[in-house]
Design an enzyme around this catalytic site. Structure first.
Site, PDB file in Angstrom:
ATOM      1  N   ASN A 137     -76.191-136.322  24.000  1.00 18.28           N
ATOM      2  CA  ASN A 137     -74.737-136.342  23.902  1.00 18.28           C
ATOM      3  C   ASN A 137     -74.256-135.046  23.249  1.00 18.28           C
ATOM      4  O   ASN A 137     -74.893-134.518  22.327  1.00 18.28           O
ATOM      5  CB  ASN A 137     -74.212-137.590  23.173  1.00 18.28           C
ATOM      6  N   GLU A 181     -70.842-133.647  21.713  1.00 24.90           N
ATOM      7  CA  GLU A 181     -69.479-134.000  21.285  1.00 24.90           C
ATOM      8  C   GLU A 181     -68.601-132.757  21.197  1.00 24.90           C
ATOM      9  O   GLU A 181     -69.068-131.620  21.364  1.00 24.90           O
ATOM     10  CB  GLU A 181     -69.546-134.765  19.956  1.00 24.90           C
ATOM     11  N   ASN A 182     -67.320-133.002  20.946  1.00 23.79           N
ATOM     12  CA  ASN A 182     -66.338-131.924  20.954  1.00 23.79           C
ATOM     13  C   ASN A 182     -65.251-132.240  19.947  1.00 23.79           C
ATOM     14  O   ASN A 182     -64.903-133.418  19.763  1.00 23.79           O
ATOM     15  CB  ASN A 182     -65.738-131.816  22.370  1.00 23.79           C
ATOM     16  N   ALA A 183     -64.704-131.210  19.317  1.00 22.31           N
ATOM     17  CA  ALA A 183     -63.627-131.412  18.352  1.00 22.31           C
ATOM     18  C   ALA A 183     -62.431-132.108  19.002  1.00 22.31           C
ATOM     19  O   ALA A 183     -61.711-132.867  18.346  1.00 22.31           O
ATOM     20  CB  ALA A 183     -63.195-130.071  17.759  1.00 22.31           C
ATOM     21  N   TYR A 198     -62.047-134.915  20.843  1.00 24.15           N
ATOM     22  CA  TYR A 198     -63.042-135.988  21.018  1.00 24.15           C
ATOM     23  C   TYR A 198     -63.268-136.403  22.467  1.00 24.15           C
ATOM     24  O   TYR A 198     -64.396-136.648  22.881  1.00 24.15           O
ATOM     25  CB  TYR A 198     -62.638-137.221  20.205  1.00 24.15           C
ATOM     26  N   CYS A 221     -71.634-137.846  27.253  1.00 27.21           N
ATOM     27  CA  CYS A 221     -72.750-138.731  26.908  1.00 27.21           C
ATOM     28  C   CYS A 221     -74.093-138.122  27.329  1.00 27.21           C
ATOM     29  O   CYS A 221     -74.164-137.289  28.240  1.00 27.21           O
ATOM     30  CB  CYS A 221     -72.584-140.078  27.607  1.00 27.21           C
ATOM     31  N   GLU A 255     -76.491-139.553  28.971  1.00 25.29           N
ATOM     32  CA  GLU A 255     -76.861-139.884  30.355  1.00 25.29           C
ATOM     33  C   GLU A 255     -76.247-138.884  31.317  1.00 25.29           C
ATOM     34  O   GLU A 255     -76.895-138.442  32.278  1.00 25.29           O
ATOM     35  CB  GLU A 255     -76.383-141.301  30.707  1.00 25.29           C
ATOM     36  N   CYS A 305     -73.075-146.726  28.207  1.00 29.74           N
ATOM     37  CA  CYS A 305     -71.677-147.163  28.226  1.00 29.74           C
ATOM     38  C   CYS A 305     -71.239-147.423  29.675  1.00 29.74           C
ATOM     39  O   CYS A 305     -71.936-147.071  30.636  1.00 29.74           O
ATOM     40  CB  CYS A 305     -70.785-146.118  27.566  1.00 29.74           C
ATOM     41  N   CYS A 314     -71.081-144.378  31.914  1.00 29.51           N
ATOM     42  CA  CYS A 314     -72.413-143.880  32.311  1.00 29.51           C
ATOM     43  C   CYS A 314     -73.050-144.798  33.348  1.00 29.51           C
ATOM     44  O   CYS A 314     -73.770-144.329  34.233  1.00 29.51           O
ATOM     45  CB  CYS A 314     -73.306-143.728  31.090  1.00 29.51           C
TER      46      CYS A 314
HETATM   47  N1  THU Z   1     -72.966-142.107  23.794  1.00 26.52           N
HETATM   48  C1  THU Z   1     -73.866-141.682  24.725  1.00 26.52           C
HETATM   49  O1  THU Z   1     -74.348-140.547  24.691  1.00 26.52           O
HETATM   50  N2  THU Z   1     -74.223-142.561  25.696  1.00 26.52           N
HETATM   51  C2  THU Z   1     -73.752-143.831  25.810  1.00 26.52           C
HETATM   52  O2  THU Z   1     -74.012-144.487  26.799  1.00 26.52           O
HETATM   53  C3  THU Z   1     -72.964-144.393  24.718  1.00 26.52           C
HETATM   54  C4  THU Z   1     -72.384-143.418  23.769  1.00 26.52           C
HETATM   55  C5  THU Z   1     -72.517-141.135  22.773  1.00 26.52           C
HETATM   56  C6  THU Z   1     -71.106-140.691  22.959  1.00 26.52           C
HETATM   57  C7  THU Z   1     -70.756-140.244  21.547  1.00 26.52           C
HETATM   58  O3  THU Z   1     -71.172-138.900  21.385  1.00 26.52           O
HETATM   59  C8  THU Z   1     -71.597-141.133  20.665  1.00 26.52           C
HETATM   60  O4  THU Z   1     -72.586-141.708  21.497  1.00 26.52           O
HETATM   61  C9  THU Z   1     -70.800-142.249  19.990  1.00 26.52           C
HETATM   62  O5  THU Z   1     -70.084-142.974  20.930  1.00 26.52           O
END
Ligand code: THU
Length: 136
Positions: free
Chosen positions: A45, A47-49, A51, A56, A58, A89, A92
């Site tokens: 995963n 992330e970014n400022a 949000y 993810c 996947e 999620c 994904c």
């Molecule tokens: N996240 C994933 O990388 N995959 C998922 O299927 C669920 C959530 C990440 C997204 C975010 O960076 C962090 O988990 C919290 O949600």
């Protein structure tokens, strides 16, 4: 040609999760896909400022596999040091559906590999073949 067991793919996903870029949630996720030739492609995963611009693990793994010219994607292993199991999620699951991924491997609470068909995680799904009636 390399080929991997479910436990090996899960271990690869645990290893790559260490490289997650998750400064905001501090929830690290690793994903590894394997294609029909037994080649694996990893992602984390990111992330970014802003949000909502985060990605993810996947999606990162699928993007890497597609970019590398992988064959049909057969399975994905997903894990997090912060949760077991770490289920993909909803978004994904849909991304995996696009590529007809057959098997999803997650880490059980006892560390063992749990394998499920994607159809169990996303039943009655919408996919590329459902667009065939468009433009008629
Ligand atoms: N996240 C994933 O990388 N995959 C998922 O299927 C669920 C959530 C990440 C997204 C975010 O960076 C962090 O988990 C919290 O949600």
């Amino acid at each position: 040609m390399p080929s991997f067991t479910a436990d090996e793919l899960l271990q690869q996903s645990r290893d790559v999760a260490e490289r997650a870029y998750a400064p905001y949630s501090e929830f690290r996720v690793g994903a590894v896909v394997v294609d029909e030739h037994g080649m694996s492609y990893a992602g984390v995963n990111v992330e970014n400022a802003a949000y909502g611009s985060g990605q993810c693990a996947e999606a990162s793994a699928i993007g890497g596999a597609v970019s590398a010219g992988a064959g049909r994607i057969k399975a994905i292993a997903v894990s997090s040091p912060n949760a077991a199991p770490c289920w993909p999620c909803g978004n994904c699951r849909q991304i995996l559906r696009e590529f007809d991924v057959e098997t999803v491997i997650v880490e059980g609470a006892d560390g063992s590999a749990l394998e499920l068909p994607l159809g169990d995680l996303l039943p009655n799904s919408f996919g590329p073949e459902d667009l065939k009636g468009a433009g008629t």
